[in-house]
Design an enzyme around this catalytic site. Structure first.
Site, short mmCIF file in Angstrom:
data_model
loop_
_atom_site.label_atom_id
_atom_site.label_comp_id
_atom_site.label_asym_id
_atom_site.label_seq_id
_atom_site.Cartn_x
_atom_site.Cartn_y
_atom_site.Cartn_z
N ASP A 162 1.24 -1.61 0.12
CA ASP A 162 0.23 -0.04 0.03
C ASP A 162 0.68 1.11 -0.27
OD1 ASP A 162 -2.44 1.29 0.76
OD2 ASP A 162 -2.72 1.38 1.91
N GLU A 398 3.79 -6.96 8.46
CA GLU A 398 2.33 -8.13 7.32
C GLU A 398 2.12 -9.33 6.82
OE1 GLU A 398 -0.89 -5.19 6.42
OE2 GLU A 398 -1.03 -4.82 8.63
N TYR A 451 -7.62 -2.71 13.04
CA TYR A 451 -7.79 -1.39 11.67
C TYR A 451 -9.73 -1.64 12.70
CZ TYR A 451 -4.16 0.25 9.54
OH TYR A 451 -3.09 0.85 9.60
N GLU A 487 -0.05 0.01 14.18
CA GLU A 487 -0.94 0.88 13.23
C GLU A 487 -2.21 0.58 14.07
OE1 GLU A 487 -0.66 0.08 9.73
OE2 GLU A 487 0.90 -0.61 9.29
C1 BDP Z 1 -2.22 -1.90 6.79
C2 BDP Z 1 -0.54 -1.52 6.34
C3 BDP Z 1 -0.46 -0.40 5.52
C4 BDP Z 1 -0.68 0.33 5.19
C5 BDP Z 1 -2.63 0.10 6.21
C6 BDP Z 1 -3.74 0.54 5.18
O1 BDP Z 1 0.23 -2.18 7.20
O2 BDP Z 1 0.88 -0.05 5.42
O3 BDP Z 1 -0.99 0.93 4.80
O4 BDP Z 1 -2.99 -1.64 6.66
O5 BDP Z 1 -4.61 0.17 4.74
O6 BDP Z 1 -2.31 -3.19 6.66
O7 BDP Z 1 -3.47 1.83 5.25
#
Ligand code: BDP
Length: 574
Positions: A162, A398, A451, A487
């Protein structure tokens, strides 16, 4: 490989600026362009080529660079080294038609000794072919066909991870000159004993040397006679040492001086003395608990792509400080040496990451990727070992850690990195779930990208928060190790507002990241929370990206969204 330095005994010629550039869409490595390329474009170095000309945006084949330069005649008799700060991805290099070699992998420097090929009475020419294809066996991989794809599928360009797969020479190109005998590598370890600090050094020379070796600290000089040695090690003790920390990033200046017959070399290093350790579920810096608050980020800026620019580095550090961050992860590749030097001076803590994003099952077969991955880890640790700002290594982001082969693969990466750096904690970053993960157990810290409230529980901030809360406790019960959320975050397109908060609005992002941060920080076993991410960044095109990934708390131009103000209120509270 030491960073090039201008000092009493070393000089530097910069080759940055405008270079001739030609496209090789067939990647025809047999062509005779190594002698001279047809001038189709001019492109600037350092910078990715993609945003410099409209028709280069989606060029991901081989780009040939050429530059003519002169070398002052006084430099005859010196050793000249051509050093490329980084080029993405596979580079081949020629000087005046002589092949010097190749280097695989972006984001890390490489160099060649070029003295014997240099003209002192006429112009010289350097040609560099940079093959920027994304292929399944590159790190990170692109164009992957795999039955169990976790990453991005079917985006354009199809690079799979990404962030935009920029190509080109992205960090500075220099020729630096040393004498015939010089220091090739300096490794620093520090120790704290009571109130004293001890700096242990190990210096490797390019050949056997005989003469005097001196280490100078605060006008105090420690001198030893050396006889036919290729390296030397020793220690310098500092009473009442001032330890390096984010609050007081104190650096000691150490001068290393080699005095060999008529040949001399100097190298100046800035050294921070600090300890870092994991004790139970705590991360300790100089024996005191520290919680990492900050961001994952990218080297990414309009026009420059992944090209280094010192003004952007300074701006980034100012914005990080303004928000109250104390740390970042160099997601998803090693950042420039200039960035790390600035972190040493500013007291920003760094999790240094490899470029291994989204490894898939096919990567664990055979030895090819494993040996290239080990090589990259070695290059990264050799380059960055001495930075006090680096407090942890992340060996992958990941990857598919849910297939049986991942167990031995990541264990091998862990052991390799540990053998090079026995002191810093080492981790990899898990994605989506720990259920079925066979690799995480090998690592010192459990790093998770989560997330909830975005990709899962979409649109429901409170539900996402409850899931986060539960999942964190579950994860701790399984591993009983410190956990870091590397993240969490939400996209917000700057300027979109909605009440009640809806996905993609600034309100949603602001609410979500602040609530989740408080949950993570409140757990007794967490050592940090990094918001994804610092600033919006360019990605490939796909239906879930509005030109770029909008999870930045700042826009790509580094202007704050609502969430930046909200996180600032939270982080500045302390
Ligand atoms: C995570 C990845 C990251 C992506 C992020 C996203 O580590 O590189 O940019 O998600 O989806 O899974 O924003």
């Amino acid at each position: 490989m030491l960073y090039p330095q201008l000092n009493y005994k070393r000089s530097i010629i910069s080759l940055d600026g405008f270079w001739d550039f030609a496209l090789d869409p067939e990647n025809n490595q047999e062509s005779n362009w190594y002698k001279s390329i047809p001038k189709q474009y001019e492109v600037a170095v350092p910078a990715s080529w993609n945003e410099q000309h409209q028709d280069l945006m989606n060029f991901f084949e081989t780009g040939w660079y050429q530059k003519e330069f002169y070398i002052p005649q006084e430099m005859q008799g010196k050793l000249l080294h051509l050093r490329i700060g980084s080029a993405n991805y596979l580079s081949k290099v020629w000087i005046n038609g002589h092949y010097l070699g190749e280097h695989e992998g972006g984001h890390l420097p490489f160099e060649f000794e070029i003295s014997e090929f240099i003209h002192y009475d006429q112009e010289n020419k350097v040609v560099i072919a940079v093959d920027a294809r994304f292929l399944p066996d590159r790190l990170p991989p692109g164009n992957v066909e795999d039955e169990q794809i976790i990453g991005f599928k079917g985006q354009y360009p199809n690079n799979y991870y990404d962030f935009f797969p920029y190509g080109g020479i992205e960090r500075s190109v220099v020729i630096y000159a040393t004498n015939q005998s010089y220091m090739e590598q300096i490794k620093i370890d520090t120790e704290v004993i009571g109130n004293s600090g001890v700096i242990h050094y190990q210096v490797t020379f390019n050949k056997l040397v005989t003469g005097i070796f001196k280490v100078v600290l605060n006008k105090q000089s420690h001198q030893s006679a050396i006889n036919n040695v290729s390296s030397i090690q020793g220690s310098v003790k500092i009473d009442e040492a001032i330890l390096w920390s984010p609050k007081n990033p104190h650096l000691y200046e150490l001068k290393f001086i080699l005095n060999e017959q008529e040949m001399e070399d100097h190298y100046i290093m800035m050294i921070g003395i600090r300890t870092i350790e994991i004790k139970g579920t705590k991360l300790l810096l100089n024996g005191e608990e520290i919680f990492l608050r900050g961001f994952g980020m990218h080297e990414d800026f309009p026009v420059l792509g992944k090209g280094i620019n010192e003004a952007v580095i300074i701006k980034d550090f100012n914005m990080l400080k303004w928000m109250g961050a104390n740390s970042i992860r160099t997601s998803h590749y090693p950042y420039s040496e200039e960035f790390l030097d600035y972190a040493d001076r500013s007291g920003l803590l760094i999790i240094g990451e490899t470029p291994f994003v989204d490894f898939v099952r096919s990567h664990y077969k055979g030895d090819k990727i494993l040996s290239q991955a080990k090589k990259v880890i070695s290059e990264m640790i050799y380059r960055d070992y001495n930075h006090p700002s680096i407090i942890m290594w992340s060996l992958a982001n990941e990857g598919d850690t849910f297939v049986p082969e991942a167990d031995a693969f990541y264990k091998a990466l862990y052991n390799h990195a540990k053998s090079l750096d026995g002191q810093r904690p080492i981790s990899i970053v898990n994605c989506v779930d720990i259920k079925g993960d066979v690799a995480l157990k090998h690592f010192d810290v459990i790093c998770l990208n989560r997330y909830y409230g975005w990709y899962e529980q979409a649109g429901r901030i409170d539900l996402g928060c409850s899931v986060l809360n539960l999942k964190l406790d579950e994860c701790y019960e399984v591993f009983k190790k410190p956990i870091m959320i590397t993240e969490f975050g939400a996209d917000a397109v700057a300027g979109i507002h909605f009440d009640p908060p809806q996905q993609f609005s600034e309100e949603y992002q602001s609410d979500m990241v602040t609530k989740q941060y408080e949950i993570i920080e409140g757990k007794p076993y967490t050592i940090g929370a990094h918001v994804w991410c610092y600033a919006d960044f360019k990605t490939s095109q796909c239906p879930s990206r509005v030109v770029m990934n909008r999870k930045g708390l700042l826009t790509r131009e580094r202007q704050p969204k609502l969430a930046a103000h909200a996180i600032r209120r939270l982080w500045k509270k302390e």
